[in-house]
Design an enzyme around this catalytic site. Sequence first.
Site, PDB file in Angstrom:
ATOM      1  N   GLN A   1       9.642  -9.018   4.682  1.00 31.75           N
ATOM      2  CA  GLN A   1      10.432  -8.453   3.748  1.00 31.75           C
ATOM      3  C   GLN A   1       9.932  -6.802   3.199  1.00 31.75           C
ATOM      4  O   GLN A   1       9.047  -6.962   4.298  1.00 31.75           O
ATOM      5  CB  GLN A   1       9.438  -9.286   2.485  1.00 31.75           C
ATOM      6  CG  GLN A   1      10.400  -8.627   1.326  1.00 31.75           C
ATOM      7  CD  GLN A   1       9.983  -7.578   0.792  1.00 31.75           C
ATOM      8  OE1 GLN A   1       8.453  -7.536   0.902  1.00 31.75           O
ATOM      9  NE2 GLN A   1       9.960  -7.556  -0.497  1.00 31.75           N
TER      10      GLN A   1
ATOM     11  N   ASN B   1       8.009  -4.881   1.582  1.00 32.96           N
ATOM     12  CA  ASN B   1       6.725  -4.296   1.758  1.00 32.96           C
ATOM     13  C   ASN B   1       6.251  -4.920   2.444  1.00 32.96           C
ATOM     14  O   ASN B   1       4.524  -3.313   2.709  1.00 32.96           O
ATOM     15  CB  ASN B   1       6.565  -4.509   0.252  1.00 32.96           C
ATOM     16  CG  ASN B   1       7.274  -3.883  -0.968  1.00 32.96           C
ATOM     17  OD1 ASN B   1       7.599  -3.044  -0.561  1.00 32.96           O
ATOM     18  ND2 ASN B   1       7.229  -4.323  -2.149  1.00 32.96           N
ATOM     19  N   LYS B   2       6.583  -5.630   3.485  1.00 27.57           N
ATOM     20  CA  LYS B   2       5.351  -6.087   4.397  1.00 27.57           C
ATOM     21  C   LYS B   2       4.708  -5.351   5.686  1.00 27.57           C
ATOM     22  O   LYS B   2       6.140  -3.894   5.516  1.00 27.57           O
ATOM     23  CB  LYS B   2       5.826  -7.146   5.044  1.00 27.57           C
ATOM     24  CG  LYS B   2       6.231  -8.071   4.542  1.00 27.57           C
ATOM     25  CD  LYS B   2       5.222  -9.071   3.443  1.00 27.57           C
ATOM     26  CE  LYS B   2       5.090 -10.224   2.574  1.00 27.57           C
ATOM     27  NZ  LYS B   2       5.590 -10.315   0.811  1.00 27.57           N
ATOM     28  N   ASN B   3       4.181  -5.208   6.647  1.00 27.12           N
ATOM     29  CA  ASN B   3       3.609  -3.848   7.468  1.00 27.12           C
ATOM     30  C   ASN B   3       4.530  -3.742   7.922  1.00 27.12           C
ATOM     31  O   ASN B   3       4.676  -2.177   8.728  1.00 27.12           O
ATOM     32  CB  ASN B   3       2.613  -3.975   8.015  1.00 27.12           C
ATOM     33  CG  ASN B   3       0.637  -4.399   7.597  1.00 27.12           C
ATOM     34  OD1 ASN B   3       0.918  -4.676   5.901  1.00 27.12           O
ATOM     35  ND2 ASN B   3      -0.016  -4.608   8.051  1.00 27.12           N
TER      36      ASN B   3
END
Length: 373
Positions: free
Chosen positions: A180, A182-184
């Site tokens: 998603q 916002n993930k790293n």
Amino acid sequence: MSEFLPFSRPSIDEATIASVAETLRSGWITSGPKVQEFEKQLSDYFGGRLVRTFNSGTCTMEIALRIAGIGQGDEVITTPISWVATANVILEIGATPVFADVDPVTRNIDLDKVEAAITPRTKAIIPVYLAGKPVDMDRLYKIAAKHKLRLVEDAAQAIGSTWQGKPIGSFGDFVSFSFQANKNITTSEGGCLVLNNPEEAALAEKYRLQGVTRSGYDGIEVDVLGGKFNMTDIAAAIGLGQFAQLNVITAQRRKLARHYFATLGKDFEAQTGAQLPPADFENTNWHLFQIVLPERITRADFMARMKDKNIGIGYHYAPIHLFKLYRALGFKEGMFPIAERVGRQIVSLPMFAAMNESDVERMCAEMLAVLKN
Ligand SMILES: *Cc1c(COP(=O)(O)O)cnc(C)c1O
């Protein structure tokens, strides 16, 4: 006023943007060669384990539970401090969510409480690695082996994290990741599941595409109820570009986390009553940099005051058992007191790979001004 500093922002490089454009021009924009290449690269990274991609890190967990044959009448143990998806997937498959309270230091599920929550109906555990920090993986797998439980690791936040030098996902049972935004690393929306054997991989492929199996030129059969969860080549093109940056992104986040600790100084907790995260620079990918605020300031007040300074603060997470949907199942206040305290006061400070050390210093200075008066 200084530029807005969000709590998170993806870093997409020009090579990735070019690769997405090339995919769009290629004539093949749904699941195809890019998805296969992404799955192959992920599999190599996870030590050759089988990997299948999906269009979210939520359906990955739901599908893992289905593959494990878990359903009505079964109990699945998880943490109340996570994104609500972690518990929703248990309800989706008709099983019963059982929460175990968190450890106040790591904010991850407390393995003593997991053991205490096991009953003859328990079939699986879904641990969450909040902020990318793994739980004690040796002990987790000992508990699972002793009680013959499946594990669906919610490693949504843990790509790039390790346990004793081994990447999370390169060992264990089912391991689920989210890509998603916002993930790293991201595919805008997406996820992947690390599986144990070709039978599980074949089932995962069915569950992600209407239960369909194809053979020859025209053979088509449907023998399980699947959904529509496949990743597109457009998403996989983003994923391939992001995956190439994983080590750089993880290293930068670790550097920023160290700089937070150095800037706040060793007296920060004593001076403010706030609580820092564990200083784990070996295993954690620093998906989030989370502190627990002292009780004398409300989170809403803190967030508003930082917003006035043009700084975005994140909130991860409200305790799941206190949402209406879960209260209606009988969960209530007081059941998981540590999760309730942490969930009331936890905030995520800005942390993303495109940030620099002066952003950390600005954040710390503004925060200290708020917390010290
Ligand atoms: C992001 C996240 C999910 C859900 O992943 P999606 O890709 O948004 O479906 C689940 N659990 C945790 C802990 C997450 O951070």
